[in-house]
Write a protein that holds these residues in place. Sequence first.
Motif, PDB file in Angstrom:
ATOM      1  N   LEU A  34     -15.292  -1.957 -88.025  1.00  0.00           N
ATOM      2  CA  LEU A  34     -16.694  -2.376 -86.580  1.00  0.00           C
ATOM      3  C   LEU A  34     -16.407   0.201 -86.449  1.00  0.00           C
ATOM      4  CD1 LEU A  34     -17.782  -3.690 -84.794  1.00  0.00           C
ATOM      5  CD2 LEU A  34     -16.103  -3.883 -83.001  1.00  0.00           C
ATOM      6  N   VAL A  35     -17.607  -0.465 -87.233  1.00  0.00           N
ATOM      7  CA  VAL A  35     -18.188   0.969 -86.391  1.00  0.00           C
ATOM      8  C   VAL A  35     -18.745   0.882 -84.900  1.00  0.00           C
ATOM      9  CG1 VAL A  35     -19.521   3.505 -86.622  1.00  0.00           C
ATOM     10  CG2 VAL A  35     -18.037   1.291 -89.005  1.00  0.00           C
ATOM     11  N   ARG A  36     -18.564   1.435 -84.284  1.00  0.00           N
ATOM     12  CA  ARG A  36     -18.887   1.077 -82.507  1.00  0.00           C
ATOM     13  C   ARG A  36     -19.827   2.911 -82.758  1.00  0.00           C
ATOM     14  NH1 ARG A  36     -17.320  -0.483 -77.244  1.00  0.00           N
ATOM     15  NH2 ARG A  36     -18.807  -0.452 -75.721  1.00  0.00           N
ATOM     16  N   ALA A  41     -29.675   5.612 -82.576  1.00  0.00           N
ATOM     17  CA  ALA A  41     -30.618   6.234 -83.880  1.00  0.00           C
ATOM     18  C   ALA A  41     -29.036   7.514 -84.792  1.00  0.00           C
ATOM     19  CB  ALA A  41     -31.158   7.755 -82.973  1.00  0.00           C
ATOM     20  N   LEU A  42     -28.082   7.189 -84.113  1.00  0.00           N
ATOM     21  CA  LEU A  42     -26.593   7.639 -84.829  1.00  0.00           C
ATOM     22  C   LEU A  42     -26.353   6.276 -85.820  1.00  0.00           C
ATOM     23  CD1 LEU A  42     -24.688   9.219 -85.630  1.00  0.00           C
ATOM     24  CD2 LEU A  42     -23.376   8.884 -83.903  1.00  0.00           C
ATOM     25  N   LEU A  43     -26.425   5.334 -85.095  1.00  0.00           N
ATOM     26  CA  LEU A  43     -26.281   3.914 -86.128  1.00  0.00           C
ATOM     27  C   LEU A  43     -26.942   3.669 -86.886  1.00  0.00           C
ATOM     28  CD1 LEU A  43     -24.606   1.183 -82.785  1.00  0.00           C
ATOM     29  CD2 LEU A  43     -23.298   2.602 -85.203  1.00  0.00           C
ATOM     30  N   ALA A  44     -28.379   3.818 -86.789  1.00  0.00           N
ATOM     31  CA  ALA A  44     -29.392   4.447 -87.879  1.00  0.00           C
ATOM     32  C   ALA A  44     -29.284   4.925 -89.261  1.00  0.00           C
ATOM     33  CB  ALA A  44     -30.734   4.283 -87.678  1.00  0.00           C
ATOM     34  N   HIS A  45     -28.946   5.900 -88.021  1.00  0.00           N
ATOM     35  CA  HIS A  45     -28.142   7.243 -89.450  1.00  0.00           C
ATOM     36  C   HIS A  45     -26.968   6.506 -89.850  1.00  0.00           C
ATOM     37  CE1 HIS A  45     -27.761  10.728 -91.273  1.00  0.00           C
ATOM     38  NE2 HIS A  45     -26.163  10.818 -91.333  1.00  0.00           N
ATOM     39  N   VAL A  46     -26.002   6.220 -89.533  1.00  0.00           N
ATOM     40  CA  VAL A  46     -24.564   6.169 -90.105  1.00  0.00           C
ATOM     41  C   VAL A  46     -24.916   5.035 -91.431  1.00  0.00           C
ATOM     42  CG1 VAL A  46     -22.544   5.082 -90.828  1.00  0.00           C
ATOM     43  CG2 VAL A  46     -23.448   6.283 -89.019  1.00  0.00           C
ATOM     44  N   ASP A  47     -25.711   3.670 -90.631  1.00  0.00           N
ATOM     45  CA  ASP A  47     -26.910   2.725 -91.661  1.00  0.00           C
ATOM     46  C   ASP A  47     -26.770   2.997 -93.155  1.00  0.00           C
ATOM     47  OD1 ASP A  47     -27.350  -0.153 -92.858  1.00  0.00           O
ATOM     48  OD2 ASP A  47     -29.173  -0.381 -91.162  1.00  0.00           O
TER      49      ASP A  47
END
Length: 150
Positions: A34-36, A41-47
């Motif tokens: 689980l990556v929190r 925007a950071l989650l979209a980049h990681v995605d």
Amino acid sequence: MSCEIWFYHLERSSLDQVLPGLLEKTRERGWKALVRADDVALLAHVDDHLWTWRDDSFLAHGREGQPHAERQPVLLSESGQNRNGAQALFILDGADLGPTEGFERCFIIFDGRDETALNGARARWKALKEAGSDLAYWRQDGDGRWERAA
């Protein structure tokens, strides 16, 4: 058994360079992750990055709120709810650690070149140490290999 909490101090490498490798090692153990992060925007980049981080590979993953989140080997989340039954929790951008019950290991990844992130990690380390948490501190040596420093 309590959750081990490992701090990863980024000095020579970026999050884009480090996170996929840690997630691969997590998957090699047979664990889900689980990556929190609080930053959408950071989650979209990681995605995006996890699909393309290597020419010959990608890391299968999904986002919280999308169909079949509970089946994802790596789930990207703002809430930190362990919908996929992960054993490993990755904390990015100073996101709240939240409850650690049910996790084997938590990774707090912070950029040591960012004074705010560094001070936040120091304060978090101190609070967790005072609470009796099982902590480890990892930093890169001159060759870029991770070594346990505490």
